[in-house]
Design a protein around this motif. Sequence first.
Motif, PDB file in Angstrom:
ATOM      1  N   LYS A 240       0.806  -1.230   0.000  1.00 33.02           N
ATOM      2  CA  LYS A 240       0.000   0.000   0.000  1.00 33.02           C
ATOM      3  C   LYS A 240       0.833   1.272   0.000  1.00 33.02           C
ATOM      4  N   LEU A 246      -3.506   4.620  -9.370  1.00 33.84           N
ATOM      5  CA  LEU A 246      -4.317   3.394  -9.424  1.00 33.84           C
ATOM      6  C   LEU A 246      -5.478   3.592 -10.380  1.00 33.84           C
ATOM      7  N   LEU A 258     -13.954  -0.021  -1.960  1.00 34.30           N
ATOM      8  CA  LEU A 258     -13.099   1.167  -1.984  1.00 34.30           C
ATOM      9  C   LEU A 258     -12.547   1.529  -0.606  1.00 34.30           C
ATOM     10  N   VAL A 261      -8.985   0.912  -0.985  1.00 27.80           N
ATOM     11  CA  VAL A 261      -8.304   1.994  -1.698  1.00 27.80           C
ATOM     12  C   VAL A 261      -8.098   3.201  -0.786  1.00 27.80           C
ATOM     13  N   LEU A 267      -1.417   7.535  -2.378  1.00 31.61           N
ATOM     14  CA  LEU A 267      -2.184   7.578  -3.621  1.00 31.61           C
ATOM     15  C   LEU A 267      -2.403   9.028  -4.043  1.00 31.61           C
ATOM     16  N   LEU A 270      -6.459   8.539  -8.900  1.00 28.58           N
ATOM     17  CA  LEU A 270      -7.377   7.401  -8.856  1.00 28.58           C
ATOM     18  C   LEU A 270      -8.374   7.504  -9.992  1.00 28.58           C
TER      19      LEU A 270
END
Length: 347
Positions: A240, A246, A258, A261, A267, A270
Amino acid sequence: MHNSFNFLLLGMLFVEGHKGGNLTHGETYLTEYAPEPIQKLLGSSTEKDAVPQFTNPDSVLVYDDLIQPIFEAKCVACHNNDIQRGGLNMSHPDSLQLGGDNESILSPGNIGESELFRRITLPQKNIKFMPPTKDVLTYDEIKTVEWWIEQGASFDGTVTALEVTDNIKPVLLRRYGFDTEPNAWYETVQLKPLDSIQISNLKKSGFTVKSLGAKNPLLDVTYSGNNLTRERLAELETVKDHITWLSLAGTNVEDEWLAIVGELPNLTRLQLEKTGISDKGVAQLTGLKHLEALNLYRTNVSDACLPEIERIGSLERVYLWETKVNAQAAKAMQERNKALKVILGEG
């Protein structure tokens, strides 16, 4: 006779214009950044002043590292502990703040009231112009001093603690070699690269995995197809920290999934376009502190997702084209969040 007068007039205009350029940009302004062959042709030295180069603006002290070296090179010879013309000593911050015989020379935040700035920008023929030598401040040096005064003439602040205005950015880059534009989050993250086994396991689960570069261990991960499962998506948890881009576009991802996510700390991009994601799915993403781009094109989101989107403070772009989101509501959200660009598409 008439032609001779015209040539004389043009010659005078050229000379006076060149002098004006010298006053505002320094005597080397025409040749300082010219190609080396041109400098040699014009008889200009290609040697540059020894100016320190910095890589990290966070550690650069504006006065100690940028301003004081200018004063040391151009002013302190006549304004020091032993020689104090006009009663001014510029060799130390304390004595500089005391000013000269008649008045303070600094008005923090106000260049118009700062005698120091007035003196270094007077016409060179003016008796009060400083310094009264050929080694005057260059254009970049003047702009640096100007910016320092406008930002409060701090003696202990760093470059990043001050507002780096648009007019000083090219000067800092050109003169000192650092770029004050903030880097994208993924460019600042420092992690050890994943081993080949971890990447291989992701690929076996159906993910396409790409590295952002030889020197950047973060990953661009994509899943394609309609056979995604929660268990497969959960494989991302093992890596992660390394996922920054992503794409689950066009997959059968579900709202509840999600939550996985939403736990990816680095991140930044997305892609959920062309999926069945709804407002419930967007609510799972509010913990993404570094998410910069979110694509919800042709999903089932509505106006109800907008408050959740606003909670993602790092978000710079959100794509809401062909969704149930009302255009006026989306535009109102953008008005409330000036740093956020809402893309609604055509029509």
